[in-house]
Scaffold this active site. Structure first.
Site, mmCIF file in Angstrom:
data_model
loop_
_atom_site.group_PDB
_atom_site.id
_atom_site.type_symbol
_atom_site.label_atom_id
_atom_site.label_comp_id
_atom_site.label_asym_id
_atom_site.label_seq_id
_atom_site.Cartn_x
_atom_site.Cartn_y
_atom_site.Cartn_z
ATOM 1 N N THR A 1 0.842 -1.208 0.000
ATOM 2 C CA THR A 1 0.000 0.000 0.000
ATOM 3 C C THR A 1 0.876 1.256 0.000
ATOM 4 O O THR A 1 1.907 1.277 0.623
ATOM 5 C CB THR A 1 -0.865 0.046 1.271
ATOM 6 O OG1 THR A 1 -1.606 -1.171 1.345
ATOM 7 C CG2 THR A 1 -1.845 1.215 1.247
ATOM 8 N N THR B 1 -2.274 2.206 6.358
ATOM 9 C CA THR B 1 -1.741 0.998 5.724
ATOM 10 C C THR B 1 -1.597 -0.074 6.781
ATOM 11 O O THR B 1 -1.456 0.232 7.960
ATOM 12 C CB THR B 1 -0.379 1.270 5.075
ATOM 13 O OG1 THR B 1 0.149 0.030 4.593
ATOM 14 C CG2 THR B 1 0.614 1.870 6.053
ATOM 15 N N GLY B 2 -1.658 -1.357 6.341
ATOM 16 C CA GLY B 2 -1.491 -2.452 7.308
ATOM 17 C C GLY B 2 -2.593 -3.470 7.135
ATOM 18 O O GLY B 2 -3.061 -3.709 6.020
ATOM 19 N N GLY C 1 -5.866 -4.586 6.685
ATOM 20 C CA GLY C 1 -7.084 -3.885 6.276
ATOM 21 C C GLY C 1 -8.270 -4.144 7.169
ATOM 22 O O GLY C 1 -9.003 -3.208 7.520
ATOM 23 N N ILE D 1 -11.970 -6.823 -0.764
ATOM 24 C CA ILE D 1 -11.793 -5.372 -0.689
ATOM 25 C C ILE D 1 -11.176 -5.047 0.666
ATOM 26 O O ILE D 1 -11.648 -5.524 1.704
ATOM 27 C CB ILE D 1 -13.141 -4.659 -0.896
ATOM 28 C CG1 ILE D 1 -13.539 -4.783 -2.384
ATOM 29 C CG2 ILE D 1 -13.075 -3.205 -0.478
ATOM 30 C CD1 ILE D 1 -14.878 -4.208 -2.737
ATOM 31 N N GLY D 2 -10.132 -4.243 0.687
ATOM 32 C CA GLY D 2 -9.461 -3.898 1.956
ATOM 33 C C GLY D 2 -9.849 -2.510 2.414
ATOM 34 O O GLY D 2 -10.882 -1.957 2.032
ATOM 35 N N ASP D 3 -9.001 -1.895 3.226
ATOM 36 C CA ASP D 3 -9.332 -0.580 3.802
ATOM 37 C C ASP D 3 -9.016 0.570 2.847
ATOM 38 O O ASP D 3 -9.616 1.640 2.927
ATOM 39 C CB ASP D 3 -8.537 -0.387 5.103
ATOM 40 C CG ASP D 3 -7.043 -0.343 4.816
ATOM 41 O OD1 ASP D 3 -6.461 -1.406 4.542
ATOM 42 O OD2 ASP D 3 -6.451 0.751 4.804
#
Lengths: 130, 195
Positions: free
Chosen positions: A1, A51-52, A54, A30-32
């Site tokens: 990210t 970042t990290g 999600g 789908i992530g953050d």
């Protein structure tokens, strides 16, 4: 990210985040990063990019919480960042960068490291990993 | 009112064993992006233009997990996502499931400025990209040898690679982590991609 947050000389804040997600992730996951309020947020007060992990960032609505703590509790930028990294992630690991409309920069992370860089108009510039 | 300020990141969960030359490469890319942002802000670019410009730069470089160099799905493909938000007016745009748009962050901005929505995903987002005439490339453009190798390892261990965990209690610094071969998700921690 990857991400970038900026406040310009007129005090306007903005945030942007982009990612390939997680290695070996399920198709359709789908992530953050694309979720406004979780991985990315900007308002009159600040701009935030996360970042990290999600799933932890989503559950903690991390980016919006930084802005809400400034707005409703009157915390300054670094206090708000420190609070969400310490209190909002449960056992998740993540990091974030942020700027405020009065030209401050801040960051926080509870993972082993975070690739990051900062610069301000008064000449401060720093690049770090650990 | 303070002056301008900029921050960039390339992902959390760094490999504690990251070789020195990779660390230098990452710092050079971050420094290059900062200098690009500084000269834009000195030329009175707006905040929303600068964040898009910098993330495009990061997407085009294969070093970090976005754009070219993105992590791979279980099928060995790239599926990218991005979002952008303008603090003045709290306008925002986001995309997910992007497989052929060279710079997903610019598509997210077009969603914000040229569509009635704030989030488009998968085939709808790709259709919108065609209508808007953004640069599109084959999915292979985004795939790197490094990540093919990482995916193979992840599959062998039947795991999804999360980022790294904070060193276990008692290891005072990352160097302590280097000695103890911590396992995570069945894999030695040293094989994890930066994120």
């Amino acid at each position: 990210t990857v991400g970038c947050v900026v406040v310009d000389s007129e005090g306007r804040c903005a945030a942007a985040t982009s990612t390939g997600g997680l290695m070996n992730k399920m198709t359709g996951r789908i992530g953050d990063s694309p979720l406004i309020g979780a991985g990315t947020y900007a308002c009159d007060l600040c701009g935030v990019s996360c970042t990290g992990e999600g799933e932890a960032i989503i559950r903690g609505t991390l980016a919006r919480d930084v802005a809400a703590l400034m707005e409703y509790k009157g915390l300054n930028l670094q206090e708000a960042v420190d609070y969400v990294i310490k209190k909002r992630l449960d056992n998740g690991k993540a990091g974030l960068i942020a700027v405020s409309n009065n030209g401050e920069v801040a960051y926080g992370f509870n993972s082993v490291g975070m690739f990051r860089g900062f610069a301000t108009e008064d000449g401060f510039m720093d690049v770090g990993i650990w | 009112m303070g002056g301008w300020a900029i921050a960039v990141h390339g992902g959390a969960g760094v490999d504690p064993n990251l070789p020195q030359e990779r660390q230098e490469e990452a710092k050079q890319l971050l420094t290059r992006c900062l200098n690009l942002g500084i000269s834009s802000l000195r030329s009175s670019f707006s905040a929303i233009d600068v964040v898009e410009l910098i993330v495009r730069e990061l997407e085009s470089d294969p070093l970090f997990n976005s754009g070219r160099g993105s992590a791979l799905t279980e099928n060995g493909k790239v599926e990218m996502e991005a979002s952008i938000m303008d603090g003045s007016g709290r306008r925002c745009g986001a995309v997910s499931g992007i497989t052929t748009v060279k710079n997903p962050i610019s598509l997210a901005r077009l969603v914000m400025e040229k569509s009635p929505h704030s989030y488009l995903a998968f085939s709808g987002a790709e259709e919108f990209a065609k209508q808007q005439g953004v640069e599109m490339v084959d999915n292979n453009y985004f795939i790197t040898e490094d990540n093919i190798g990482m995916l193979k390892l992840a599959k062998e261990a039947n795991t999804i690679m999360f980022d790294y965990r904070i060193p276990l209690a008692g290891s005072e610094s990352c160097s302590a982590v280097v000695e103890s071969p911590i396992q995570m998700n069945g894999l030695p921690i040293s094989v994890y991609a930066p994120e």
